[in-house]
Motif scaffolding. Structure first.
Motif, PDB file in Angstrom:
ATOM      1  N   ALA A   4       0.850  -1.191   0.000  1.00  0.00           N
ATOM      2  CA  ALA A   4       0.000   0.000   0.000  1.00  0.00           C
ATOM      3  C   ALA A   4       0.885   1.240   0.000  1.00  0.00           C
ATOM      4  CB  ALA A   4      -0.923   0.002   1.210  1.00  0.00           C
ATOM      5  N   ARG A   5       1.049   1.827  -1.179  1.00  0.00           N
ATOM      6  CA  ARG A   5       1.884   3.026  -1.279  1.00  0.00           C
ATOM      7  C   ARG A   5       1.182   4.201  -0.618  1.00  0.00           C
ATOM      8  NH1 ARG A   5       3.310   6.169  -6.952  1.00  0.00           N
ATOM      9  NH2 ARG A   5       4.150   8.067  -5.992  1.00  0.00           N
ATOM     10  N   PRO A   6       1.850   4.905   0.302  1.00  0.00           N
ATOM     11  CA  PRO A   6       1.204   6.055   0.949  1.00  0.00           C
ATOM     12  C   PRO A   6       0.954   7.187  -0.033  1.00  0.00           C
ATOM     13  CG  PRO A   6       3.525   5.933   1.568  1.00  0.00           C
ATOM     14  CD  PRO A   6       3.225   4.681   0.808  1.00  0.00           C
ATOM     15  N   THR A   7      -0.139   7.880   0.166  1.00  0.00           N
ATOM     16  CA  THR A   7      -0.462   9.016  -0.691  1.00  0.00           C
ATOM     17  C   THR A   7       0.338  10.239  -0.254  1.00  0.00           C
ATOM     18  OG1 THR A   7      -2.264   9.758   0.733  1.00  0.00           O
ATOM     19  CG2 THR A   7      -2.796   8.110  -0.957  1.00  0.00           C
ATOM     20  N   LEU A   8       0.331  11.274  -1.088  1.00  0.00           N
ATOM     21  CA  LEU A   8       1.038  12.505  -0.750  1.00  0.00           C
ATOM     22  C   LEU A   8       0.442  13.135   0.514  1.00  0.00           C
ATOM     23  CD1 LEU A   8       3.143  14.643  -1.399  1.00  0.00           C
ATOM     24  CD2 LEU A   8       1.487  15.707  -2.975  1.00  0.00           C
ATOM     25  N   THR A   9      -0.881  13.081   0.643  1.00  0.00           N
ATOM     26  CA  THR A   9      -1.525  13.629   1.841  1.00  0.00           C
ATOM     27  C   THR A   9      -1.066  12.896   3.096  1.00  0.00           C
ATOM     28  OG1 THR A   9      -3.474  14.297   0.579  1.00  0.00           O
ATOM     29  CG2 THR A   9      -3.743  14.053   2.965  1.00  0.00           C
ATOM     30  N   GLN A  10      -0.997  11.576   3.031  1.00  0.00           N
ATOM     31  CA  GLN A  10      -0.540  10.794   4.176  1.00  0.00           C
ATOM     32  C   GLN A  10       0.905  11.116   4.537  1.00  0.00           C
ATOM     33  OE1 GLN A  10      -1.432   6.905   2.552  1.00  0.00           O
ATOM     34  NE2 GLN A  10      -3.300   6.717   3.795  1.00  0.00           N
ATOM     35  N   LEU A  11       1.735  11.304   3.528  1.00  0.00           N
ATOM     36  CA  LEU A  11       3.138  11.629   3.785  1.00  0.00           C
ATOM     37  C   LEU A  11       3.278  13.009   4.425  1.00  0.00           C
ATOM     38  CD1 LEU A  11       4.737  10.206   0.510  1.00  0.00           C
ATOM     39  CD2 LEU A  11       5.077   9.332   2.828  1.00  0.00           C
ATOM     40  N   ARG A  12       2.468  13.951   3.985  1.00  0.00           N
ATOM     41  CA  ARG A  12       2.500  15.293   4.591  1.00  0.00           C
ATOM     42  C   ARG A  12       2.080  15.230   6.062  1.00  0.00           C
ATOM     43  NH1 ARG A  12      -0.294  18.902  -0.255  1.00  0.00           N
ATOM     44  NH2 ARG A  12       1.626  19.244  -1.467  1.00  0.00           N
ATOM     45  N   GLN A  13       1.019  14.485   6.326  1.00  0.00           N
ATOM     46  CA  GLN A  13       0.567  14.348   7.707  1.00  0.00           C
ATOM     47  C   GLN A  13       1.615  13.660   8.570  1.00  0.00           C
ATOM     48  OE1 GLN A  13      -3.113  12.237   7.130  1.00  0.00           O
ATOM     49  NE2 GLN A  13      -4.309  14.103   6.714  1.00  0.00           N
ATOM     50  N   GLN A  14       2.284  12.649   7.976  1.00  0.00           N
ATOM     51  CA  GLN A  14       3.312  11.928   8.716  1.00  0.00           C
ATOM     52  C   GLN A  14       4.499  12.834   9.035  1.00  0.00           C
ATOM     53  OE1 GLN A  14       3.213   8.618   9.847  1.00  0.00           O
ATOM     54  NE2 GLN A  14       5.010   9.343  10.966  1.00  0.00           N
ATOM     55  N   ALA A  15       4.881  13.689   8.062  1.00  0.00           N
ATOM     56  CA  ALA A  15       6.001  14.604   8.285  1.00  0.00           C
ATOM     57  C   ALA A  15       5.697  15.589   9.405  1.00  0.00           C
ATOM     58  CB  ALA A  15       6.329  15.340   6.985  1.00  0.00           C
ATOM     59  N   LEU A  16       4.475  16.139   9.399  1.00  0.00           N
ATOM     60  CA  LEU A  16       4.090  17.063  10.464  1.00  0.00           C
ATOM     61  C   LEU A  16       4.032  16.365  11.815  1.00  0.00           C
ATOM     62  CD1 LEU A  16       1.292  19.119   8.655  1.00  0.00           C
ATOM     63  CD2 LEU A  16       3.566  19.920   9.317  1.00  0.00           C
ATOM     64  N   GLN A  17       3.527  15.147  11.805  1.00  0.00           N
ATOM     65  CA  GLN A  17       3.439  14.396  13.047  1.00  0.00           C
ATOM     66  C   GLN A  17       4.821  14.088  13.611  1.00  0.00           C
ATOM     67  OE1 GLN A  17       0.359  13.857  14.297  1.00  0.00           O
ATOM     68  NE2 GLN A  17       1.365  13.211  16.194  1.00  0.00           N
ATOM     69  N   MET A  41       6.537  19.853   4.243  1.00  0.00           N
ATOM     70  CA  MET A  41       5.873  19.634   2.955  1.00  0.00           C
ATOM     71  C   MET A  41       6.884  19.251   1.865  1.00  0.00           C
ATOM     72  SD  MET A  41       2.681  20.050   3.662  1.00  0.00           S
ATOM     73  CE  MET A  41       3.142  19.366   5.281  1.00  0.00           C
ATOM     74  N   THR A  42       8.060  19.885   1.909  1.00  0.00           N
ATOM     75  CA  THR A  42       9.086  19.587   0.914  1.00  0.00           C
ATOM     76  C   THR A  42       9.583  18.149   1.043  1.00  0.00           C
ATOM     77  OG1 THR A  42       9.796  21.898   0.892  1.00  0.00           O
ATOM     78  CG2 THR A  42      11.340  20.263   0.019  1.00  0.00           C
ATOM     79  N   LEU A  43       9.864  17.725   2.257  1.00  0.00           N
ATOM     80  CA  LEU A  43      10.349  16.359   2.478  1.00  0.00           C
ATOM     81  C   LEU A  43       9.279  15.324   2.117  1.00  0.00           C
ATOM     82  CD1 LEU A  43      12.266  16.850   5.855  1.00  0.00           C
ATOM     83  CD2 LEU A  43      13.247  16.482   3.577  1.00  0.00           C
ATOM     84  N   ALA A  44       8.017  15.639   2.412  1.00  0.00           N
ATOM     85  CA  ALA A  44       6.932  14.728   2.043  1.00  0.00           C
ATOM     86  C   ALA A  44       6.845  14.575   0.521  1.00  0.00           C
ATOM     87  CB  ALA A  44       5.605  15.228   2.603  1.00  0.00           C
ATOM     88  N   GLY A  45       6.984  15.696  -0.185  1.00  0.00           N
ATOM     89  CA  GLY A  45       6.953  15.641  -1.648  1.00  0.00           C
ATOM     90  C   GLY A  45       8.091  14.818  -2.219  1.00  0.00           C
ATOM     91  N   LEU A  46       9.298  14.991  -1.670  1.00  0.00           N
ATOM     92  CA  LEU A  46      10.445  14.204  -2.131  1.00  0.00           C
ATOM     93  C   LEU A  46      10.233  12.709  -1.868  1.00  0.00           C
ATOM     94  CD1 LEU A  46      13.418  16.498  -0.979  1.00  0.00           C
ATOM     95  CD2 LEU A  46      12.668  16.056  -3.344  1.00  0.00           C
ATOM     96  N   ALA A  47       9.707  12.391  -0.685  1.00  0.00           N
ATOM     97  CA  ALA A  47       9.440  10.991  -0.359  1.00  0.00           C
ATOM     98  C   ALA A  47       8.411  10.396  -1.312  1.00  0.00           C
ATOM     99  CB  ALA A  47       8.960  10.872   1.082  1.00  0.00           C
ATOM    100  N   TRP A  48       7.388  11.190  -1.672  1.00  0.00           N
ATOM    101  CA  TRP A  48       6.359  10.711  -2.595  1.00  0.00           C
ATOM    102  C   TRP A  48       6.957  10.421  -3.966  1.00  0.00           C
ATOM    103  CZ3 TRP A  48       3.724  12.691  -6.992  1.00  0.00           C
ATOM    104  CH2 TRP A  48       2.536  12.004  -7.301  1.00  0.00           C
ATOM    105  N   LEU A  49       7.874  11.277  -4.438  1.00  0.00           N
ATOM    106  CA  LEU A  49       8.558  11.031  -5.709  1.00  0.00           C
ATOM    107  C   LEU A  49       9.417   9.777  -5.642  1.00  0.00           C
ATOM    108  CD1 LEU A  49       9.642  14.662  -6.688  1.00  0.00           C
ATOM    109  CD2 LEU A  49       7.823  13.297  -7.729  1.00  0.00           C
TER     110      LEU A  49
END
Length: 372
Positions: A4-17, A41-49
Motif C-alpha cells: 500500500a503506497r502512501p499518498t502525498l496527503t498521508q506523507l505530509r501528515q506523517q512529516a508534520l506528526q 511539505m518539501t520532504l513529504a513531496g520528495l518521499a512521494w517522488l
C-alpha cells in the motif's frame, strides 16, 4: 498482498506528526507558513517522488508489466522483436495509354487521401492500358486502399493518362505492433522456452511477421513429416476479410514443394531461418466458412446502435475462438450476445454446434438477420 503506497496527503501528515512527536523541544504546533511547515511539505513531496520511482522500477523489473524500451529488452533476451510497420503494395495500378508508352519504375503515384506510392517495375502496356505494380512510400494500415480507388500520376508521362485506378487492392500495410500485442508474444516466449520446433514455436515465428495477427499449426497436415501453418492478417488485409493475399506454399529455398507467393511467402521465408531442417513447412490461408445468424424477439432493442453491438460481438467471438477445423459451441455465441445486456432476444439459428467442413475451413460470420 500488494504494498500500500502512501499518498502525498498521508506523507505530509506523517512529516508534520514527526515534527510534533519527534522530540523537538518547545514545538507544540506548526504554523502554516513557518519554516518547519515548509520543510515538512518539501520532504513529504520528495518521499512521494521516491515512492513513485520505486514503483516504476518494480514495474520494469518483470516482463508482464514492463513498458517501452524495458519491454523491448525483456523481449530481446528471448529473440522476440517488436514488429515494425510495413508498407502496402498492389500488383496492378492501371492507367489508360496510347501506343506503347510505359510508366517507368520509380514513378510517383498519388493515392486517395494524399498517400504516395511508387511503381516498382516498368509498366506493361496492352490493349490501351498500362499496368504497373506499386508500393506506398510510407508504412501503415492507411495504405490499404481497395480496388477502384482513383490514383493520379504525380508528373505527366507522355502517352499515359494522368488519372488511373487501382485494379488490385493495396494490401499488406500494417502499423507498428501495439505494446499489448508485443507483450503477449514476449510472455508466450518465456512460457515456451525450448524453441526446438514445437507447435508453440511455429506459431510464435509466424506471429513475428509484420501484419500477421493469428496463426494455427497443424501437424502432418500435408502428409507425414509436414507442418502446415495457417495465418490471418486481420488488420493489414481487413478489406479481404483478413485472409492472406498470395498463393499457398513453401519458402524460396524449399525444393520439395511449390513456392508460395505474397503474404504466405513472407511468412514461409521467415520460418525457413527458424524451423528444424527436416519438416516440410507449408504456409496456407484458411478457407472462410460463413455462418448465418438469425436473432429474433429483439423488440425495442432492435436499434441501429444495438445492431452494431451485436455484429461486433459476434465478429469478436469468431476472431477469438474460430480457426481452421474449429468447432464452436452454442454457449460461446450465447455468452457473446448476453454480454451486450439486451433485455429481450432469441437466437433462432444456429442452434447446434458450428463445425468446420474440413481442416482448412474456418467458421466466420456470414449474414446477420435481426428481427423485432
Amino acid at each position: 498482498m500488494p504494498y500500500a503506497r502512501p499518498t502525498l496527503t498521508q506523507l505530509r501528515q506523517q512529516a508534520l506528526q514527526d515534527v510534533l512527536d519527534g522530540g523537538i523541544p518547545g514545538v507544540s504546533a506548526v504554523l502554516r507558513f513557518s519554516v518547519l511547515y515548509v520543510l515538512s511539505m518539501t520532504l513529504a513531496g520528495l518521499a512521494w517522488l521516491h515512492y513513485g520511482y520505486l514503483d516504476w522500477i518494480a514495474k520494469q523489473a518483470v516482463p508482464w508489466t514492463a513498458t517501452d524500451e524495458w519491454l523491448a529488452a525483456w523481449g530481446a533476451l528471448k529473440g522476440i522483436i517488436r514488429k515494425a510497420p510495413s508498407a502496402a503494395s498492389s500488383p496492378a495500378v492501371v492507367f489508360g495509354a496510347t501506343g506503347s508508352s510505359i510508366i517507368p519504375s520509380g514513378t510517383s503515384i498519388i493515392l486517395t487521401g494524399g498517400l504516395i506510392a511508387t511503381t516498382t517495375a516498368d509498366s506493361i502496356t496492352l490493349n490501351g492500358q498500362t499496368v504497373a505494380p506499386a508500393i506506398c512510400t510510407t508504412t501503415g494500415a492507411s495504405g490499404n486502399v481497395p480496388t477502384g480507388t482513383s490514383v493520379t500520376l504525380s508528373s505527366p508521362v507522355a502517352g499515359i493518362q494522368t488519372i488511373g485506378s487501382v485494379s488490385k487492392p493495396f494490401t499488406g500495410g500494417a502499423d507498428i505492433e501495439t505494446e499489448d500485442d508485443y507483450r503477449s508474444r514476449v510472455l508466450d516466449a518465456y512460457q515456451d522456452s525450448e524453441r526446438i520446433g514445437t507447435e508453440a514455436d511455429y506459431k510464435q515465428w509466424a506471429l513475428a511477421v509484420s501484419g500477421v495477427t493469428r496463426a494455427w499449426v497443424v501437424r502432418n497436415g500435408f502428409g507425414t513429416g509436414s507442418v502446415v501453418v495457417y495465418i490471418m492478417l486481420d488488420s493489414a488485409n481487413a478489406a479481404q476479410g483478413g485472409l492472406p493475399q498470395g498463393a499457398n506454399g513453401c519458402a524460396d529455398n524449399e525444393t520439395r514443394y511449390t513456392t508460395a507467393s505474397g503474404d504466405q511467402l513472407r511468412v514461409a521465408n521467415t520460418l525457413w531461418n527458424e524451423q528444424p531442417v527436416t519438416p516440410l513447412v507449408l504456409i496456407m490461408s484458411p478457407v472462410l466458412q460463413p455462418i448465418n445468424f438469425v436473432i429474433s424477439n429483439l423488440g425495442e432493442n432492435n436499434t441501429s446502435g444495438n445492431q452494431k453491438l451485436i455484429t461486433a460481438a459476434l465478429q469478436d467471438m469468431f476472431e477469438r475462438v474460430s480457426g481452421p477445423g474449429a468447432t464452436i459451441s452454442p454457449n460461446q455465441w450465447q455468452e457473446a450476445i448476453a454480454a451486450i445486456g439486451l433485455s429481450t432476444y432469441n437466437i433462432v439459428s444456429p442452434s447446434t454446434p458450428i463445425m468446420a467442413e474440413n481442416i482448412s475451413s474456418m467458421p466466420s460470420l456470414g449474414t446477420l438477420t435481426l428481427e423485432t
